[in-house]
Design an enzyme around this catalytic site. Structure first.
Site, mmCIF file in Angstrom:
data_model
loop_
_atom_site.group_PDB
_atom_site.id
_atom_site.type_symbol
_atom_site.label_atom_id
_atom_site.label_comp_id
_atom_site.label_asym_id
_atom_site.label_seq_id
_atom_site.Cartn_x
_atom_site.Cartn_y
_atom_site.Cartn_z
ATOM 1 N N GLY A 1 0.824 -1.214 0.000
ATOM 2 C CA GLY A 1 0.000 0.000 0.000
ATOM 3 C C GLY A 1 0.860 1.268 0.000
ATOM 4 O O GLY A 1 2.084 1.219 -0.191
ATOM 5 N N PHE A 2 0.191 2.380 0.199
ATOM 6 C CA PHE A 2 0.854 3.696 0.151
ATOM 7 C C PHE A 2 1.974 3.799 1.203
ATOM 8 O O PHE A 2 3.170 3.882 0.858
ATOM 9 C CB PHE A 2 -0.234 4.771 0.334
ATOM 10 C CG PHE A 2 0.239 6.119 0.780
ATOM 11 C CD1 PHE A 2 1.388 6.705 0.246
ATOM 12 C CD2 PHE A 2 -0.486 6.842 1.732
ATOM 13 C CE1 PHE A 2 1.809 7.968 0.666
ATOM 14 C CE2 PHE A 2 -0.080 8.097 2.153
ATOM 15 C CZ PHE A 2 1.073 8.650 1.627
ATOM 16 N N ILE A 3 1.622 3.730 2.473
ATOM 17 C CA ILE A 3 2.641 3.882 3.518
ATOM 18 C C ILE A 3 3.525 2.632 3.560
ATOM 19 O O ILE A 3 4.753 2.721 3.684
ATOM 20 C CB ILE A 3 1.989 4.120 4.902
ATOM 21 C CG1 ILE A 3 1.057 5.333 4.851
ATOM 22 C CG2 ILE A 3 3.062 4.322 5.978
ATOM 23 C CD1 ILE A 3 0.226 5.542 6.119
ATOM 24 N N TYR B 1 -14.608 2.716 10.839
ATOM 25 C CA TYR B 1 -13.163 2.642 10.592
ATOM 26 C C TYR B 1 -12.391 3.061 11.848
ATOM 27 O O TYR B 1 -11.480 2.349 12.310
ATOM 28 C CB TYR B 1 -12.769 3.536 9.401
ATOM 29 C CG TYR B 1 -11.277 3.796 9.335
ATOM 30 C CD1 TYR B 1 -10.407 2.803 8.882
ATOM 31 C CD2 TYR B 1 -10.727 5.009 9.774
ATOM 32 C CE1 TYR B 1 -9.025 3.018 8.854
ATOM 33 C CE2 TYR B 1 -9.362 5.225 9.748
ATOM 34 C CZ TYR B 1 -8.507 4.233 9.291
ATOM 35 O OH TYR B 1 -7.148 4.440 9.281
ATOM 36 N N LYS C 1 -9.773 0.977 14.504
ATOM 37 C CA LYS C 1 -8.400 1.377 14.877
ATOM 38 C C LYS C 1 -8.255 1.410 16.404
ATOM 39 O O LYS C 1 -7.253 0.978 16.954
ATOM 40 C CB LYS C 1 -8.064 2.733 14.247
ATOM 41 C CG LYS C 1 -7.838 2.648 12.756
ATOM 42 C CD LYS C 1 -6.502 1.972 12.464
ATOM 43 C CE LYS C 1 -6.476 1.214 11.182
ATOM 44 N NZ LYS C 1 -5.213 0.509 10.933
HETATM 45 N N1 LIG Z 1 -2.859 7.259 4.964
HETATM 46 C C1 LIG Z 1 -3.173 7.850 6.116
HETATM 47 O O1 LIG Z 1 -3.295 9.070 6.194
HETATM 48 C C2 LIG Z 1 -3.369 7.036 7.369
HETATM 49 C C3 LIG Z 1 -3.689 7.719 8.557
HETATM 50 C C4 LIG Z 1 -3.873 6.983 9.719
HETATM 51 C C5 LIG Z 1 -3.702 5.613 9.717
HETATM 52 N N2 LIG Z 1 -3.411 4.972 8.552
HETATM 53 C C6 LIG Z 1 -3.252 3.517 8.592
HETATM 54 O O2 LIG Z 1 -2.014 3.162 7.985
HETATM 55 C C7 LIG Z 1 -2.138 1.916 7.314
HETATM 56 C C8 LIG Z 1 -1.721 2.054 5.863
HETATM 57 O O3 LIG Z 1 -2.580 2.995 5.226
HETATM 58 P P1 LIG Z 1 -2.397 3.433 3.702
HETATM 59 O O4 LIG Z 1 -2.884 4.824 3.600
HETATM 60 O O5 LIG Z 1 -1.049 3.066 3.226
HETATM 61 O O6 LIG Z 1 -3.504 2.502 3.018
HETATM 62 P P2 LIG Z 1 -3.389 1.503 1.768
HETATM 63 O O7 LIG Z 1 -4.796 1.079 1.474
HETATM 64 O O8 LIG Z 1 -2.617 2.111 0.675
HETATM 65 O O9 LIG Z 1 -2.579 0.276 2.371
HETATM 66 C C9 LIG Z 1 -3.183 -0.779 3.092
HETATM 67 C C10 LIG Z 1 -2.710 -2.080 2.476
HETATM 68 O O10 LIG Z 1 -3.289 -3.160 3.218
HETATM 69 C C11 LIG Z 1 -3.671 -4.182 2.318
HETATM 70 N N3 LIG Z 1 -4.737 -4.971 2.949
HETATM 71 C C12 LIG Z 1 -6.001 -4.593 3.262
HETATM 72 N N4 LIG Z 1 -6.682 -5.617 3.802
HETATM 73 C C13 LIG Z 1 -5.815 -6.674 3.838
HETATM 74 C C14 LIG Z 1 -5.921 -8.012 4.264
HETATM 75 N N5 LIG Z 1 -7.074 -8.492 4.763
HETATM 76 N N6 LIG Z 1 -4.858 -8.836 4.167
HETATM 77 C C15 LIG Z 1 -3.683 -8.373 3.652
HETATM 78 N N7 LIG Z 1 -3.512 -7.106 3.206
HETATM 79 C C16 LIG Z 1 -4.574 -6.269 3.307
HETATM 80 C C17 LIG Z 1 -4.170 -3.432 1.090
HETATM 81 O O11 LIG Z 1 -4.165 -4.239 -0.083
HETATM 82 C C18 LIG Z 1 -3.190 -2.266 1.029
HETATM 83 O O12 LIG Z 1 -2.098 -2.553 0.187
HETATM 84 C C19 LIG Z 1 -3.588 1.472 7.491
HETATM 85 O O13 LIG Z 1 -3.662 0.612 8.591
HETATM 86 C C20 LIG Z 1 -4.315 2.774 7.796
HETATM 87 O O14 LIG Z 1 -5.472 2.550 8.563
HETATM 88 C C21 LIG Z 1 -3.238 5.650 7.378
#
Ligand SMILES: NC(=O)c1ccc[n+]([C@@H]2O[C@H](COP(=O)([O-])OP(=O)(O)OC[C@H]3O[C@@H](n4cnc5c(N)ncnc54)[C@H](O)[C@@H]3O)[C@@H](O)[C@H]2O)c1
Length: 324
Positions: free
Chosen positions: A10-12, A152, A156
């Site tokens: 994913g992104f992060i 959501y 968390k």
């Molecule tokens: N982007 C933000 O601003 C932000 C802020 C607070 C918290 N977060 C948390 O950081 C984490 C990463 O967020 P992101 O923005 O990179 O999101 P993202 O959707 O780009 O990345 C999440 C990844 O998890 C994978 N995924 C989802 N369900 C899954 C499963 N059941 N089994 C295996 N893989 C699975 C997805 O395919 C995806 O690649 C998440 O937990 C999100 O809740 C993000």
């Protein structure tokens, strides 16, 4: 160290995998390429990493407890960064069940696998959304976090409590990082910065939820991945720690920086305030500073410039195809 990164495509997650490989760690990326947004974008995120000997991809769903424990054991996992989750406040209000399954059951399975492998450090990606619509600014870790505004956010907060339970029961060292609006290269296309860039580029109306004066504490992704690495290297028992910038920015400023970078004017369309959104966010980051010297270094001007550089390149590759 052998580090498992769930949600690593994913992104992060993919930005974190880049950093860990650069630091010579063995990375086991676990991702099921969930279709919340284009799985193709996620494959693109890790395309270069797939060439590295230090990087291994396991297409596994964290809801599958048996497979997860097997791959953790095979990979001799020593530390875990658990980022896999279905994100998105608004969609979670429309369809809550997949959020509970992926984010709560999934987190429980990752904790179980970590316990089985006796991992030395577990980092959980939590979110500023656990603070609900707190009027007390900045948000401090000791503030009450028992009134979330969306399923959501609830998942968390539940994840944090599960982490605490595993620490209490098995002594698992866990750091829960409450991330504040992360942005940068590979930005999720559904988030403001990614979505706004695309609307400006395509000269389409840009949806504003309520007002352009609403403020968010935007955090550049490289500052976030540095914080996750610091937490993985830390010697802490159980902690919940804010990772933000402590400098909220109004949406109007984000729009004008994107307009300048992309070279086009935005057409704003107010679609009204959305249920589930907090009116403002701002992190108190003194705990992260104190515990592992966290100090975000990328200003919003530099961060948006770096994002736009990546976006325009990736947009060009997409050609006439939809980018979102
Ligand atoms: N982007 C933000 O601003 C932000 C802020 C607070 C918290 N977060 C948390 O950081 C984490 C990463 O967020 P992101 O923005 O990179 O999101 P993202 O959707 O780009 O990345 C999440 C990844 O998890 C994978 N995924 C989802 N369900 C899954 C499963 N059941 N089994 C295996 N893989 C699975 C997805 O395919 C995806 O690649 C998440 O937990 C999100 O809740 C993000």
């Amino acid at each position: 160290m052998n580090i498992a990164v769930t949600g690593g495509a994913g992104f992060i997650g993919s930005n974190l995998c880049d950093l860990l490989v650069k630091k010579n760690h063995n990375v086991l990326c676990i991702d099921n390429f969930h279709d919340y947004y284009s799985p193709e974008k996620k494959r693109q995120n890790i395309r270069e990493l797939m060439q590295s000997k230090l990087f291994e991809l396991c297409e596994c769903d964290v809801k599958n407890a048996g497979q997860l424990t097997r791959v953790f054991k095979q990979g001799k996992v020593e530390a875990v960064a658990h980022l896999a989750a279905v994100p998105g406040v608004r969609q979670s209000i429309e369809k809550p069940l997949p959020y509970l399954n992926n984010n709560i059951v999934g987190t429980m399975n990752v904790l179980e696998a970590a316990k089985e492998c006796k991992v030395k450090k577990f980092v959980f990606a939590s979110s500023s959304s656990v603070y609900g619509d707190s009027k007390k600014i900045p948000f401090v870790e000791t503030d009450k976090a028992d009134s979330q505004l969306s399923p959501y956010a609830f998942t968390k907060r539940s994840g944090e409590l599960l982490c605490r339970t595993y620490h209490n029961l098995y002594g698992l060292p866990v750091v829960c990082l409450r991330l504040f609006t992360v942005y940068g290269p590979r930005n999720r296309p559904d988030m403001a910065v990614g979505k706004f860039a695309e609307m400006i580029y395509r000269e389409k109306p840009l949806p504003i939820y309520g007002s352009t004066s609403l403020e968010r504490d935007y955090t550049f992704v490289a500052d976030v991945t540095a914080a996750i690495l610091a937490a993985l290297n830390s010697d802490l028992g159980f902690e919940v720690i804010n990772i933000g910038n402590s400098r909220p920015v109004p949406i109007s400023r984000i729009v004008s920086l994107l307009e300048a970078g992309i070279g086009k004017k935005a057409k704003l369309e107010n679609v009204g305030f959305q249920k589930g959104d907090a009116k403002a966010t701002c992190a108190d980051i003194s705990k992260a500073k104190k515990l592992f010297g966290y100090s975000p270094s990328i200003s919003i001007e530099e961060g948006i410039e770096r994002f736009v550089g990546w976006y325009l390149k990736s947009r060009k590759t997409a050609g006439k195809r939809k980018w979102l």
